[in-house]
Design a protein around this motif. Structure first.
Motif, PDB file in Angstrom:
ATOM      1  N   GLY A 398     -27.948 -11.615  -3.628  1.00  0.00           N
ATOM      2  CA  GLY A 398     -27.613 -11.439  -5.033  1.00  0.00           C
ATOM      3  C   GLY A 398     -28.027 -12.622  -5.884  1.00  0.00           C
ATOM      4  N   ASN A 399     -27.915 -13.826  -5.315  1.00  0.00           N
ATOM      5  CA  ASN A 399     -28.272 -15.025  -6.077  1.00  0.00           C
ATOM      6  C   ASN A 399     -29.781 -15.154  -6.293  1.00  0.00           C
ATOM      7  N   VAL A 400     -30.591 -14.610  -5.381  1.00  0.00           N
ATOM      8  CA  VAL A 400     -32.032 -14.576  -5.627  1.00  0.00           C
ATOM      9  C   VAL A 400     -32.307 -13.806  -6.915  1.00  0.00           C
ATOM     10  N   ALA A 401     -31.659 -12.637  -7.044  1.00  0.00           N
ATOM     11  CA  ALA A 401     -31.839 -11.828  -8.250  1.00  0.00           C
ATOM     12  C   ALA A 401     -31.318 -12.557  -9.478  1.00  0.00           C
ATOM     13  N   ARG A 402     -30.152 -13.157  -9.374  1.00  0.00           N
ATOM     14  CA  ARG A 402     -29.557 -13.827 -10.527  1.00  0.00           C
ATOM     15  C   ARG A 402     -30.357 -15.053 -10.948  1.00  0.00           C
ATOM     16  N   PHE A 403     -31.050 -15.680 -10.000  1.00  0.00           N
ATOM     17  CA  PHE A 403     -31.853 -16.846 -10.312  1.00  0.00           C
ATOM     18  C   PHE A 403     -33.152 -16.452 -11.020  1.00  0.00           C
ATOM     19  N   LEU A 404     -33.719 -15.310 -10.643  1.00  0.00           N
ATOM     20  CA  LEU A 404     -35.026 -14.920 -11.156  1.00  0.00           C
ATOM     21  C   LEU A 404     -34.972 -14.065 -12.414  1.00  0.00           C
ATOM     22  N   THR A 405     -33.937 -13.231 -12.529  1.00  0.00           N
ATOM     23  CA  THR A 405     -33.970 -12.208 -13.574  1.00  0.00           C
ATOM     24  C   THR A 405     -33.829 -12.728 -15.003  1.00  0.00           C
TER      25      THR A 405
END
Length: 473
Positions: A398-405
């Motif tokens: 989830g943090n990968v998405a939150r970091f990139l989006t």
């Protein structure tokens, strides 16, 4: 139906014993993540990096992303640590670290100090993964809706608390000169909200130590007891990548994290855009008002809407499909209609936006709650000692998405606003793409079966009795 605080679980006693400290944990997590947004632009301005807050966006993004980056790197470590050391110990470590580090953020004098402190706060906090794993062990299939709803409920309250804390307590010598002029808070204008957040973390640590039932190691007879985890090649991520059902659940979680956090970026940028470019030309206060209503909406969705829908749709997978198709897709795609029919009339535009915003907020709350249940359910009986590690790995996804989006979504809005093309490549493009993108988690949901994500009552009760913790007196 018993109130949430009165149902019991074998070995854990009354639910309030673990719901109260875990509520403090999730509230602290939300406050730490969101408290800085109301004043971050002013902080960047005080660093001397820009001449006005209108130019602060790039540097604000750098600071805001550091907390998520830290958690991205350490999520599975803290989850696995909670399997070895116990959930309570890891939660207390995270809260104690937050108590120490939060005031240092308020004392930052330049960009690099602020980024370093935020990164350390995320890196040294395993609260979310450990707390979600604890819920997975403390609930039964009959009570998991209420147990995992605790995350969304606390997040809704935390969003309001964080906005109030960061907005009202930052720069106190400017806002309340009679009370704070000439004090330390005039020299350090962002120390007060950070100190209050640190105090709350300290209170949460004490409450956790006092009330949260300890989670001891499993017996040596368990084939996957703590030592057995090392025997599984690749650890938590190895287990996830070897199992199709785990990969599908993680992809669902990644997709909804991307879409949810992306819309947090898209919605305010669209709302403040001029009506000539398809926005509402709202002020920040008007945008903040609608976002503030998201807290009560999320609360309503998990306390009222989820139980009502559950009675009609008993299957968790089917319920998530319903939330995606009937709520999330229209809730993400229909915002431009408000500008089409009501642009220029703030009152009418607000009335047009709120029903769509309600679908957007409540759908994500329901979908996240069900996804937490799925993450707990995909860890089979032979690998329950890896539950914390797998939960931490999901947190990393989830943090990968939150970091990139955020940056990707902001770029998409900027391109769409400047686009010379017609629909669907005009200013409506971000909402069209977000609506269509919900087909991705729907696809992965359709690949799953109930047996992939649900644990039977008999197996869970047996597991609870075998690993029953000692309840503090």
């Amino acid at each position: 139906c018993l109130p949430a605080c009165m149902f019991t679980t074998p070995g854990y006693g009354e639910a309030w014993r673990w719901m109260l400290p875990l509520a403090c944990t999730f509230l602290n997590e939300c406050i730490c993540l969101s408290m800085l947004y109301p004043f971050l632009g002013f902080m960047v301005l005080d660093f001397g990096l820009v001449e006005s807050t209108n130019e602060a966006g790039l540097y604000v993004g750098y600071i805001a992303s550091m907390f998520t980056l830290g958690q991205l790197l350490s999520g599975s470590f803290w989850g696995s640590a909670s399997d070895r050391w116990g959930r309570r110990r890891v939660i207390c470590i995270g809260l104690f670290n937050t108590m120490l580090l939060a005031p240092l953020f308020g004392l930052s004098r330049n960009l690099w100090q602020a980024m370093a402190v935020r990164f350390a706060m995320g890196l040294l906090s395993g609260n979310a993964a450990a707390a979600k794993a604890y819920i997975g062990e403390a609930v039964t299939p009959e009570t998991q809706d209420m147990g995992f709803s605790l995350v969304a409920i606390c997040w809704s309250i935390g969003n309001v608390c964080a906005a109030s804390l960061g907005g009202f307590l930052s720069r106190p010598a400017v806002q309340f000169p009679n009370a704070f002029g000439g004090t330390i808070f005039e020299s350090w204008p962002y120390l007060l909200p950070c100190t209050v957040a640190a105090a709350f973390a300290g209170i949460g640590c004490v409450v956790t130590l006092r009330f949260l039932p300890s989670q001891p190691r499993r017996s040596s007879g368990d084939a996957t007891a703590v030592g057995g985890q090392s025997g599984q090649s690749g650890g938590p991520w190895g287990y996830v990548l070897r199992n199709r059902r785990c990969r599908d659940v993680f992809l669902i979680y990644f997709c909804i994290s991307w879409l949810d956090y992306g819309m947090f970026e898209v919605y305010p940028l669209w709302a403040i855009t001029s009506t000539a470019e398809g926005g509402l030309a709202w002020s920040p206060a008007q945008v903040g008002f609608t976002q503030m209503l998201g807290g009560p909406m999320l609360l309503l969705g998990n306390l009222v809407l989820l139980p009502a829908l559950r009675r009609r749709i008993p299957s968790s997978l089917a319920l998530q499909r319903f939330a995606i198709c009937a709520m999330a897709i229209p809730g993400f795609a229909l915002f431009p209609l408000a500008a089409t029919c009501c642009a220029g009339d703030d009152g009418a535009a607000t009335l047009a936006v709120l029903p769509v915003f309600f679908l957007r907020i409540t759908s994500v709350g329901l979908i996240f709650t069900l996804s937490f249940q799925f993450i707990n359910g995909v860890v089979d009986e032979g690998h329950r000692s890896m539950l914390g590690g797998v939960t931490g790995a999901a947190q990393q996804a989830g943090n990968v998405a939150r970091f990139l989006t955020p940056s990707a979504s902001a770029w998409l809005v900027a391109w769409a606003n400047a686009s010379p093309y017609r629909f669907p490549l005009d200013h409506t493009l971000p909402f069209t793409l977000f609506g269509v993108a919900w087909l991705a988690p729907l696809y992965f949901n359709l690949r799953l079966k109930e047996a992939d994500v649900e644990r039977s009552s008999e197996l869970q009760e047996r597991d609870l009795e075998r690993s029953a913790p000692r309840v503090p007196r």
